[in-house]
Each structure stands twice: as C-alpha cells, then as structure tokens.
Design a protein around this motif. Sequence first.
Motif, PDB file in Angstrom:
ATOM      1  N   THR A  21      11.510  -9.142 -17.196  1.00  0.00           N
ATOM      2  CA  THR A  21      12.150 -10.025 -16.223  1.00  0.00           C
ATOM      3  C   THR A  21      13.632  -9.737 -16.019  1.00  0.00           C
ATOM      4  OG1 THR A  21      12.614 -11.675 -17.935  1.00  0.00           O
ATOM      5  CG2 THR A  21      10.540 -11.902 -16.726  1.00  0.00           C
ATOM      6  N   LEU A  22      14.153  -8.732 -16.663  1.00  0.00           N
ATOM      7  CA  LEU A  22      15.583  -8.435 -16.592  1.00  0.00           C
ATOM      8  C   LEU A  22      16.030  -8.084 -15.176  1.00  0.00           C
ATOM      9  CD1 LEU A  22      17.883  -8.492 -18.546  1.00  0.00           C
ATOM     10  CD2 LEU A  22      17.521  -6.102 -19.039  1.00  0.00           C
ATOM     11  N   ASP A  23      15.243  -7.311 -14.442  1.00  0.00           N
ATOM     12  CA  ASP A  23      15.616  -6.948 -13.077  1.00  0.00           C
ATOM     13  C   ASP A  23      15.647  -8.170 -12.164  1.00  0.00           C
ATOM     14  OD1 ASP A  23      15.888  -4.259 -13.714  1.00  0.00           O
ATOM     15  OD2 ASP A  23      13.809  -3.788 -13.165  1.00  0.00           O
ATOM     16  N   ASP A  24      14.673  -9.061 -12.317  1.00  0.00           N
ATOM     17  CA  ASP A  24      14.648 -10.287 -11.523  1.00  0.00           C
ATOM     18  C   ASP A  24      15.853 -11.168 -11.861  1.00  0.00           C
ATOM     19  OD1 ASP A  24      12.270  -9.499 -10.340  1.00  0.00           O
ATOM     20  OD2 ASP A  24      11.055 -10.522 -11.845  1.00  0.00           O
ATOM     21  N   TYR A  25      16.186 -11.262 -13.129  1.00  0.00           N
ATOM     22  CA  TYR A  25      17.329 -12.049 -13.576  1.00  0.00           C
ATOM     23  C   TYR A  25      18.626 -11.493 -12.984  1.00  0.00           C
ATOM     24  CZ  TYR A  25      20.752 -14.092 -16.768  1.00  0.00           C
ATOM     25  OH  TYR A  25      21.834 -14.744 -17.300  1.00  0.00           O
ATOM     26  N   THR A  30      23.185 -11.825  -9.120  1.00  0.00           N
ATOM     27  CA  THR A  30      24.069 -11.236  -8.117  1.00  0.00           C
ATOM     28  C   THR A  30      23.888 -11.872  -6.743  1.00  0.00           C
ATOM     29  OG1 THR A  30      22.479  -9.475  -7.646  1.00  0.00           O
ATOM     30  CG2 THR A  30      24.184  -9.005  -9.271  1.00  0.00           C
ATOM     31  N   GLY A  31      22.715 -12.412  -6.450  1.00  0.00           N
ATOM     32  CA  GLY A  31      22.472 -12.948  -5.121  1.00  0.00           C
ATOM     33  C   GLY A  31      22.681 -14.439  -4.973  1.00  0.00           C
ATOM     34  N   ALA A  32      22.900 -15.138  -6.055  1.00  0.00           N
ATOM     35  CA  ALA A  32      23.001 -16.598  -6.000  1.00  0.00           C
ATOM     36  C   ALA A  32      24.442 -17.045  -5.786  1.00  0.00           C
ATOM     37  CB  ALA A  32      22.469 -17.203  -7.279  1.00  0.00           C
ATOM     38  N   LEU A  33      24.615 -18.025  -4.915  1.00  0.00           N
ATOM     39  CA  LEU A  33      25.936 -18.625  -4.750  1.00  0.00           C
ATOM     40  C   LEU A  33      26.274 -19.489  -5.957  1.00  0.00           C
ATOM     41  CD1 LEU A  33      25.786 -19.669  -0.994  1.00  0.00           C
ATOM     42  CD2 LEU A  33      26.992 -17.738  -2.006  1.00  0.00           C
ATOM     43  N   ASP A  34      25.286 -20.240  -6.438  1.00  0.00           N
ATOM     44  CA  ASP A  34      25.454 -21.076  -7.616  1.00  0.00           C
ATOM     45  C   ASP A  34      24.343 -20.696  -8.592  1.00  0.00           C
ATOM     46  OD1 ASP A  34      25.827 -22.999  -9.526  1.00  0.00           O
ATOM     47  OD2 ASP A  34      25.616 -24.715  -8.170  1.00  0.00           O
TER      48      ASP A  34
END
Length: 66
Positions: A21-25, A30-34
């Motif tokens: 799950t490291l790539d998803d994490y 990187t893509g989340a504002l919060d």
Amino acid sequence: MKNRVVYSSFAADGLTRREQTLDDYDALRTGALDFYAEMRSVYRQYRNKQLGIQAPDTSKLFDFDE
C-alpha cells in the motif's frame, strides 16, 4: 519458540501489507489538500465496508434538473 514464529510471521505480514500500500499512501499524501482529512475519510470507508454499512446514495443530492 512457538511465540517467536508467530511474532515473526505477524511482523512479516505487516511489512508485506505496508509495502503493497506504500504507493497508494504516497499518492494520497502528495495529492491531498488536507492529508489528515483524506486519511480519516479512507479509514471510515474501509471500516464501513468491514461492518457492511452501505454509503448513502448522494447521486440525487444536487439534482437541479427537476
């Protein structure tokens, strides 16, 4: 001796799951504002799935065509 095998197996399983799950994490980070809010949302969705709780139907929440 038996406990060592159980603990080692548990640790190896945890490391394997983390690696999967490291790539998803990283993408979420990187893509989340919060990031905290995103992780909370992901956890709630995961937990609701475990409990068999269906997400409410929000498709008609903002239906302006009517």
